[in-house]
Design a protein around this motif. Structure first.
Motif, PDB file in Angstrom:
ATOM      1  N   ARG A 234      -7.912   6.912   3.657  1.00 32.07           N
ATOM      2  CA  ARG A 234      -9.066   6.037   3.452  1.00 32.07           C
ATOM      3  C   ARG A 234      -9.694   5.702   4.788  1.00 32.07           C
ATOM      4  O   ARG A 234      -9.033   5.717   5.841  1.00 32.07           O
ATOM      5  CB  ARG A 234      -8.692   4.753   2.701  1.00 32.07           C
ATOM      6  CG  ARG A 234      -7.899   3.710   3.487  1.00 32.07           C
ATOM      7  CD  ARG A 234      -7.873   2.380   2.735  1.00 32.07           C
ATOM      8  NE  ARG A 234      -6.966   1.424   3.343  1.00 32.07           N
ATOM      9  CZ  ARG A 234      -7.301   0.586   4.332  1.00 32.07           C
ATOM     10  NH1 ARG A 234      -8.520   0.622   4.821  1.00 32.07           N
ATOM     11  NH2 ARG A 234      -6.420  -0.266   4.820  1.00 32.07           N
TER      12      ARG A 234
ATOM     13  N   SER B 194      -2.947   4.301   6.571  1.00 29.07           N
ATOM     14  CA  SER B 194      -3.439   4.977   5.367  1.00 29.07           C
ATOM     15  C   SER B 194      -3.139   6.470   5.336  1.00 29.07           C
ATOM     16  O   SER B 194      -3.511   7.152   4.378  1.00 29.07           O
ATOM     17  CB  SER B 194      -4.947   4.768   5.237  1.00 29.07           C
ATOM     18  OG  SER B 194      -5.643   5.442   6.288  1.00 29.07           O
TER      19      SER B 194
ATOM     20  N   LEU C  52      -3.656   0.340  -3.124  1.00 29.98           N
ATOM     21  CA  LEU C  52      -3.531  -0.880  -2.322  1.00 29.98           C
ATOM     22  C   LEU C  52      -3.625  -2.101  -3.225  1.00 29.98           C
ATOM     23  O   LEU C  52      -4.470  -2.159  -4.115  1.00 29.98           O
ATOM     24  CB  LEU C  52      -4.656  -0.924  -1.283  1.00 29.98           C
ATOM     25  CG  LEU C  52      -4.804  -2.211  -0.462  1.00 29.98           C
ATOM     26  CD1 LEU C  52      -3.581  -2.438   0.404  1.00 29.98           C
ATOM     27  CD2 LEU C  52      -6.063  -2.146   0.392  1.00 29.98           C
TER      28      LEU C  52
ATOM     29  N   PHE D 109     -11.858  -0.079   2.342  1.00 27.84           N
ATOM     30  CA  PHE D 109     -11.130  -1.293   1.981  1.00 27.84           C
ATOM     31  C   PHE D 109     -12.016  -2.201   1.144  1.00 27.84           C
ATOM     32  O   PHE D 109     -13.208  -2.337   1.419  1.00 27.84           O
ATOM     33  CB  PHE D 109     -10.689  -2.021   3.257  1.00 27.84           C
ATOM     34  CG  PHE D 109      -9.855  -3.252   3.028  1.00 27.84           C
ATOM     35  CD1 PHE D 109      -8.506  -3.156   2.735  1.00 27.84           C
ATOM     36  CD2 PHE D 109     -10.422  -4.514   3.082  1.00 27.84           C
ATOM     37  CE1 PHE D 109      -7.737  -4.283   2.523  1.00 27.84           C
ATOM     38  CE2 PHE D 109      -9.679  -5.647   2.881  1.00 27.84           C
ATOM     39  CZ  PHE D 109      -8.314  -5.535   2.590  1.00 27.84           C
TER      40      PHE D 109
ATOM     41  N   ILE E  67      -5.301  -3.718  -8.368  1.00 32.93           N
ATOM     42  CA  ILE E  67      -5.089  -2.754  -7.288  1.00 32.93           C
ATOM     43  C   ILE E  67      -6.352  -1.921  -7.116  1.00 32.93           C
ATOM     44  O   ILE E  67      -7.164  -1.790  -8.031  1.00 32.93           O
ATOM     45  CB  ILE E  67      -3.876  -1.824  -7.521  1.00 32.93           C
ATOM     46  CG1 ILE E  67      -4.046  -1.019  -8.814  1.00 32.93           C
ATOM     47  CG2 ILE E  67      -2.574  -2.602  -7.526  1.00 32.93           C
ATOM     48  CD1 ILE E  67      -2.952   0.024  -9.004  1.00 32.93           C
TER      49      ILE E  67
ATOM     50  N   THR F 249       0.838   5.731  -0.109  1.00 37.23           N
ATOM     51  CA  THR F 249       0.081   6.986   0.024  1.00 37.23           C
ATOM     52  C   THR F 249       1.005   8.124  -0.402  1.00 37.23           C
ATOM     53  O   THR F 249       1.534   8.844   0.445  1.00 37.23           O
ATOM     54  CB  THR F 249      -0.400   7.192   1.468  1.00 37.23           C
ATOM     55  OG1 THR F 249       0.730   7.114   2.361  1.00 37.23           O
ATOM     56  CG2 THR F 249      -1.419   6.138   1.855  1.00 37.23           C
TER      57      THR F 249
ATOM     58  N   LEU G 101      -4.277   6.954  -2.418  1.00 41.69           N
ATOM     59  CA  LEU G 101      -3.857   5.686  -1.818  1.00 41.69           C
ATOM     60  C   LEU G 101      -4.022   4.594  -2.861  1.00 41.69           C
ATOM     61  O   LEU G 101      -5.041   4.545  -3.555  1.00 41.69           O
ATOM     62  CB  LEU G 101      -4.691   5.384  -0.584  1.00 41.69           C
ATOM     63  CG  LEU G 101      -4.413   4.070   0.148  1.00 41.69           C
ATOM     64  CD1 LEU G 101      -4.597   4.253   1.656  1.00 41.69           C
ATOM     65  CD2 LEU G 101      -5.355   2.949  -0.330  1.00 41.69           C
TER      66      LEU G 101
ATOM     67  N   GLN H 131       0.855  -1.190   0.000  1.00 42.36           N
ATOM     68  CA  GLN H 131       0.000   0.000   0.000  1.00 42.36           C
ATOM     69  C   GLN H 131       0.886   1.234   0.000  1.00 42.36           C
ATOM     70  O   GLN H 131       1.882   1.287   0.722  1.00 42.36           O
ATOM     71  CB  GLN H 131      -0.906   0.003   1.230  1.00 42.36           C
ATOM     72  CG  GLN H 131      -1.731   1.275   1.415  1.00 42.36           C
ATOM     73  CD  GLN H 131      -2.586   1.211   2.658  1.00 42.36           C
ATOM     74  OE1 GLN H 131      -3.635   0.589   2.662  1.00 42.36           O
ATOM     75  NE2 GLN H 131      -2.132   1.848   3.734  1.00 42.36           N
TER      76      GLN H 131
END
Length: 453
Positions: free
Chosen positions: A283, A279, A421, A288, A407, A187, A419, A185
């Motif tokens: 987020r 995060s 992930l 999620f 992703i 950011t 972000l 992840q």
């Protein structure tokens, strides 16, 4: 320019349900259309409008698994049909979300959408098809839509009559039964600088436990564990979740193990708009998997179906030859690595209920009809301003018949940050399915034992 298309299936049935206030399953005659007139998951099967017929899988002889254990791109030879840019996006506005349009306005020099041939390549195992057909006549909403009766696996509402049923199809969708993965992840700052946070996630749906006892956790949907592997300042922290179906009746059970304190604590903040793990405030917990958790804080309006350019068959973003620096850029991910296709989606608008609290006052969902995956979500703040834009870059794990995401990306239009992930290009191997867990593997005591090692 393609024209926007809206269609609601079973309109008369939907009207009768709205009038009565009940949440009835569909008839046996309607369920019998699964696999014939409709796909086994409830999507339109034949070519219609600008959308081709459902394929159900990748073409024979395409793709494969590489020596590194990762899927090969079955469509590596495809070329874009055209590219949508800030200069021409208004020509395609009817098939774009408001969030996508905002991204063109925010990043006119760099944001672009390469559009490819539409390939409806998503499929599922036969047992999921069988369960979905059974659910069509049996599954029902409970407690004002906050729970589901008569559901174990598959899609509970292949012919949704309300917005919340579409959302439940996303929440409960099949992800392989049990799976573990190592993903990253990021950011990034406005200039593109970032620190990678690596997680080891694992999901086990309740019916996959070797010792699942319905009498013990009949309200649990799945068990989830997330270990932070790096950076060093976060490594060793673990999140454990027992995801309940009806979270009004029984809130989600969550615990965190803090490696520095060597303590396990209950974590009621891991829900709704509580901050997402590592995060940087970009987020919420329910961002999620695009959206998760209880639907009880919103009113859900089913808008119908629409043809939208959405990320699909995003195998290039999984390429093990790529480095993360080639994907992560300032403002947004490297859009030259993305693939968009025109697909039919369900549109659902979620509006915060009076008296309820959440940082998002409204969310607009675009959910792929073939997979029930949320693929675009626009998030609005309390002033009614578009704030965050979520995109999932869909991929089909055809070796396991599991549609999922390459992703997930959540763009903050105000801060210019985002972000991402699910990055795993630099990780060894792919996702691992079919591992076995017992109930005792998902207890607070197991977290304590893990921390001691």
């Amino acid at each position: 320019m393609l024209k926007k298309t809206y269609q609601i299936w079973g309109a008369a049935l939907a009207l009768s349900v709205a009038a009565s206030g009940s949440y009835a399953a569909v008839s046996a005659e309607q369920a019998a259309k699964l696999g014939t007139e409709f796909t086994p998951m409830g999507a339109v099967k034949a070519a219609q409008g600008n959308i081709p017929a459902w394929e159900g899988d990748v073409p024979a002889g395409k793709g494969g698994v590489g020596p590194d254990g990762k899927l090969l791109n079955p469509f590596a030879g495809d070329k874009p049909k055209f590219v949508i840019t800030a200069a021409n996006y208004k020509d395609y506005a009817a098939n774009l979300t408001d969030g996508q349009k905002a991204m063109f306005a925010k990043y006119p020099d760099t944001y672009r959408m390469p559009v490819y041939e539409t390939r409806r390549t998503a499929g599922y195992p036969q047992e999921i098809y069988d369960a979905t057909k059974k659910n069509a006549t049996a599954s029902e909403l409970l407690n004002d839509g906050n729970g589901i009766a008569n559901f174990t696996e598959g899609t509970p509402f292949p012919f949704p009559q309300t917005g919340v049923e579409v959302i439940w199809n996303h929440i409960t969708r099949y992800r392989g039964g049990s799976v573990t993965r190592v993903v990253g992840q990021v950011t990034p700052q406005v200039n593109g600088d970032y620190t990678l946070v690596r997680f080891q996630d694992e999901f086990t749906f309740r019916n996959e436990l070797t010792d699942f006892d319905p009498a013990t956790d009949d309200n649990v949907l799945f068990y989830f564990k997330q270990d932070v592997l790096s950076p060093a300042r976060l490594a060793g922290n673990v999140l454990l979740v027992h995801e309940t179906l009806d979270q009004v009746k029984e809130p989600r059970k969550a615990w965190v193990y803090n490696a520095g304190q060597r303590r396990v604590r209950r974590a009621p903040q891991v829900a709704y708009d509580g901050p997402g793990t590592a995060s940087d405030g970009l987020r919420t917990s329910d961002n999620f998997d695009m959206f998760n958790g209880s639907p009880d804080r919103y009113d859900w309006k089913l808008e119908g179906k629409q043809e939208v350019y959405i990320p699909y068959n995003s195998y290039q973003l999984k390429d093990s030859k790529l480095k993360y620096d080639e994907i992560v850029q300032a403002g947004h991910i490297n859009q030259d690595l993305t693939r968009y296709e025109l697909h039919r989606v369900w549109k659902v608008t979620a509006t915060l209920k009076e008296g309820k609290r959440h940082i998002y006052a409204k969310r607009v969902f675009y959910i792929d009809e073939d997979t029930w995956q949320a693929t675009e979500i626009d998030h609005y703040d309390g002033r009614g301003e578009l704030w965050r834009v979520a995109e999932s870059h869909n991929v089909y794990y055809y070796d396991r018949k599991v549609p999922w995401y390459a992703i997930e990306v959540l763009y903050d239009l105000n801060s210019g940050r985002y972000l991402a992930l699910g990055l795993d290009n630099e990780e060894k191997g792919g996702y691992e399915y079919d591992f076995k867990r017992t109930y005792s593997d998902y207890t607070p005591a197991a977290l304590r034992r893990q921390g001691v090692r």
